[in-house]
Design an enzyme around this catalytic site. Sequence first.
Site, mmCIF file in Angstrom:
data_model
loop_
_atom_site.group_PDB
_atom_site.id
_atom_site.type_symbol
_atom_site.label_atom_id
_atom_site.label_comp_id
_atom_site.label_asym_id
_atom_site.label_seq_id
_atom_site.Cartn_x
_atom_site.Cartn_y
_atom_site.Cartn_z
ATOM 1 N N ARG A 119 32.996 22.968 -7.593
ATOM 2 C CA ARG A 119 33.216 24.020 -8.594
ATOM 3 C C ARG A 119 32.771 23.478 -9.950
ATOM 4 O O ARG A 119 33.578 23.273 -10.854
ATOM 5 C CB ARG A 119 34.681 24.402 -8.607
ATOM 6 C CG ARG A 119 35.190 25.477 -7.665
ATOM 7 C CD ARG A 119 34.511 25.819 -6.435
ATOM 8 N NE ARG A 119 34.411 27.247 -6.185
ATOM 9 C CZ ARG A 119 35.407 28.037 -5.812
ATOM 10 N NH1 ARG A 119 36.595 27.562 -5.639
ATOM 11 N NH2 ARG A 119 35.213 29.329 -5.608
ATOM 12 N N GLN A 124 27.367 26.488 -10.006
ATOM 13 C CA GLN A 124 27.916 27.843 -10.086
ATOM 14 C C GLN A 124 27.024 28.900 -9.423
ATOM 15 O O GLN A 124 27.518 29.766 -8.710
ATOM 16 C CB GLN A 124 28.140 28.212 -11.552
ATOM 17 C CG GLN A 124 29.196 29.262 -11.732
ATOM 18 C CD GLN A 124 29.983 29.050 -13.010
ATOM 19 O OE1 GLN A 124 29.502 28.386 -13.932
ATOM 20 N NE2 GLN A 124 31.161 29.601 -13.087
ATOM 21 N N ASP A 127 27.457 29.209 -5.638
ATOM 22 C CA ASP A 127 28.846 29.265 -5.177
ATOM 23 C C ASP A 127 29.104 30.484 -4.297
ATOM 24 O O ASP A 127 29.631 31.516 -4.736
ATOM 25 C CB ASP A 127 29.763 29.258 -6.413
ATOM 26 C CG ASP A 127 31.205 29.019 -6.048
ATOM 27 O OD1 ASP A 127 31.542 29.074 -4.849
ATOM 28 O OD2 ASP A 127 32.005 28.779 -6.968
ATOM 29 N N SER A 130 32.677 31.873 -4.257
ATOM 30 C CA SER A 130 33.062 32.785 -5.334
ATOM 31 C C SER A 130 32.501 34.184 -5.099
ATOM 32 O O SER A 130 33.171 35.183 -5.390
ATOM 33 C CB SER A 130 32.552 32.281 -6.682
ATOM 34 O OG SER A 130 33.300 31.191 -7.085
ATOM 35 N N TYR A 225 41.676 23.437 -8.185
ATOM 36 C CA TYR A 225 42.366 24.124 -7.091
ATOM 37 C C TYR A 225 43.872 23.936 -7.202
ATOM 38 O O TYR A 225 44.344 22.988 -7.843
ATOM 39 C CB TYR A 225 41.913 23.564 -5.739
ATOM 40 C CG TYR A 225 40.567 24.042 -5.299
ATOM 41 C CD1 TYR A 225 40.390 25.356 -4.879
ATOM 42 C CD2 TYR A 225 39.477 23.190 -5.286
ATOM 43 C CE1 TYR A 225 39.157 25.793 -4.457
ATOM 44 C CE2 TYR A 225 38.236 23.619 -4.868
ATOM 45 C CZ TYR A 225 38.077 24.927 -4.442
ATOM 46 O OH TYR A 225 36.854 25.369 -4.028
HETATM 47 P P1 NAD Z 1 41.505 29.663 -3.746
HETATM 48 O O1 NAD Z 1 40.791 30.736 -3.003
HETATM 49 O O2 NAD Z 1 41.585 28.298 -3.160
HETATM 50 O O3 NAD Z 1 43.030 30.168 -4.000
HETATM 51 C C1 NAD Z 1 43.289 31.421 -4.595
HETATM 52 C C2 NAD Z 1 44.367 31.292 -5.645
HETATM 53 O O4 NAD Z 1 45.635 31.083 -5.012
HETATM 54 C C3 NAD Z 1 44.182 30.124 -6.611
HETATM 55 O O5 NAD Z 1 44.097 30.613 -7.928
HETATM 56 C C4 NAD Z 1 45.423 29.265 -6.381
HETATM 57 O O6 NAD Z 1 45.860 28.640 -7.557
HETATM 58 C C5 NAD Z 1 46.425 30.297 -5.893
HETATM 59 N N1 NAD Z 1 47.600 29.757 -5.188
HETATM 60 C C6 NAD Z 1 47.673 28.716 -4.315
HETATM 61 N N2 NAD Z 1 48.956 28.541 -3.913
HETATM 62 C C7 NAD Z 1 49.709 29.508 -4.521
HETATM 63 C C8 NAD Z 1 51.088 29.850 -4.471
HETATM 64 N N3 NAD Z 1 51.974 29.176 -3.761
HETATM 65 N N4 NAD Z 1 51.500 30.904 -5.225
HETATM 66 C C9 NAD Z 1 50.609 31.600 -5.973
HETATM 67 N N5 NAD Z 1 49.290 31.329 -6.043
HETATM 68 C C10 NAD Z 1 48.842 30.286 -5.327
HETATM 69 O O7 NAD Z 1 40.985 29.524 -5.233
HETATM 70 P P2 NAD Z 1 39.629 30.056 -5.921
HETATM 71 O O8 NAD Z 1 39.739 31.503 -6.197
HETATM 72 O O9 NAD Z 1 38.499 29.571 -5.109
HETATM 73 O O10 NAD Z 1 39.670 29.296 -7.322
HETATM 74 C C11 NAD Z 1 40.093 27.946 -7.433
HETATM 75 C C12 NAD Z 1 39.785 27.423 -8.813
HETATM 76 O O11 NAD Z 1 38.391 27.166 -8.957
HETATM 77 C C13 NAD Z 1 40.153 28.325 -9.952
HETATM 78 O O12 NAD Z 1 40.635 27.508 -10.979
HETATM 79 C C14 NAD Z 1 38.841 28.944 -10.360
HETATM 80 O O13 NAD Z 1 38.832 29.404 -11.691
HETATM 81 C C15 NAD Z 1 37.934 27.770 -10.161
HETATM 82 N N6 NAD Z 1 36.524 28.126 -9.983
HETATM 83 C C16 NAD Z 1 35.579 27.427 -10.704
HETATM 84 C C17 NAD Z 1 34.235 27.706 -10.527
HETATM 85 C C18 NAD Z 1 33.190 26.931 -11.296
HETATM 86 O O14 NAD Z 1 33.501 26.327 -12.279
HETATM 87 N N7 NAD Z 1 31.947 26.931 -10.836
HETATM 88 C C19 NAD Z 1 33.840 28.685 -9.626
HETATM 89 C C20 NAD Z 1 34.818 29.368 -8.901
HETATM 90 C C21 NAD Z 1 36.170 29.053 -9.080
#
Ligand code: NAD
Length: 367
Positions: A119, A124, A127, A130, A225
């Site tokens: 990430r 990006q 990804d 995403s 994460y």
């Molecule tokens: P994911 O699909 O792994 O999880 C979805 C969400 O569930 C996450 O926000 C996580 O914090 C939340 N979660 C986990 N356990 C939980 C609980 N017990 N109660 C409530 N919520 C809970 O996550 P994702 O959508 O793939 O995103 C993960 C991170 O990566 C985020 O910070 C996102 O902003 C970041 N991200 C960065 C980039 C980049 O910089 N290129 C791209 C995509 C995502």
Amino acid sequence: MQHLGVLKESERRRLVALAPAGVKRLSAQLRVSVQRGAGRAAGYSDEAYAQAGATLVEHRDEILRGCDLVLGHDSHYRGEDVGGPKTFIGFLNVLNDRDVVDHYRRPGITLHSLDLIPRTTLAQAMDVLSSVASISGYQAVLLAAERSLATVPMITSAGGTLRPARFLIMGAGVAGLQAIATARRLGAIVRAYDVRSASRTEVESLGATFIEVEGAVEDRKAGGYAVEQTPEHLERIRQVIHAEASQADVIITTAKIPGRKAPLLITEDMVRGMKPGAVVVDLAAATGGNCALTEPDSTVMYDEVTILGPTAIECGCAHSTSFLLSNNYTTFIEHLLKNAENPADEILKATRVVENGEVVNARYLGN
Ligand code: NAD
């Protein structure tokens, strides 16, 4: 010139990993063959691929045997003897579906799985995770709205006024934020929770209310994460969410922990307390579900509450999803061609699961 082959996905998926625009973009560097009918279910015709410069190939085996690079979003290779060297590129969910990797443990075979994409800013545009999550969040709201017995926006009409629906979104990562944005656009009142405190600002910037539950465990080393919560904190979340759930017309859960079972957030007791006609859409169904009653890809009726656990909801708008995937895979393949000889490349290192038949991925191996 190396030869790239694009496989037709399973009928159920309807997606295609490379759209004609991707063929056009790559054809300066690669010969591209596409399995006939690969894009049909996503609205991309064989003619469009031919016009973009691809050769159409009748059978999957011709792609597997004849190409140096094989692209398929889902798993297509079952360890058949296809010669080598050969590089497979796809999205195999290897941390949750660990056995799929065994098929690739053959001399000459290399596998890059883009569910492991880092990430980072540089990665990006590649990804896939995403892209899938964004579409899933959007689709989950439409699905819930369609199955709910109540309308979503406030509607004032000759027959009276309908109040806006209340949505509760659990997990405010990529899918959750898109669900919040879509529900808000439809006019819902939205409340959301995530264990990552950084998500509060994002939730609020979309016009939703962030639910406070103190004491979540966070770890900077987790690369953005969430990490697994203590049993005590999960219990605290459930206590707070119990009251929220009873007010909700729709609950969408998206909470995941990479490589782990999804946390249980919505108990049977909570569902029992929900309004008749309410809907739960559980986007974590493929990894165990956030709701105790979820059954993957089935509709569960609990009293008058509907619980849905779609595991491939992103396939619902296959044209748009494929457009995004195609851009991600095209950028990744361009990066692969440019950096193949650089063993230190972070993106290739992170996504390479198998190299010449050997499992080499640190995250997969748990190092
Ligand atoms: P994911 O699909 O792994 O999880 C979805 C969400 O569930 C996450 O926000 C996580 O914090 C939340 N979660 C986990 N356990 C939980 C609980 N017990 N109660 C409530 N919520 C809970 O996550 P994702 O959508 O793939 O995103 C993960 C991170 O990566 C985020 O910070 C996102 O902003 C970041 N991200 C960065 C980039 C980049 O910089 N290129 C791209 C995509 C995502």
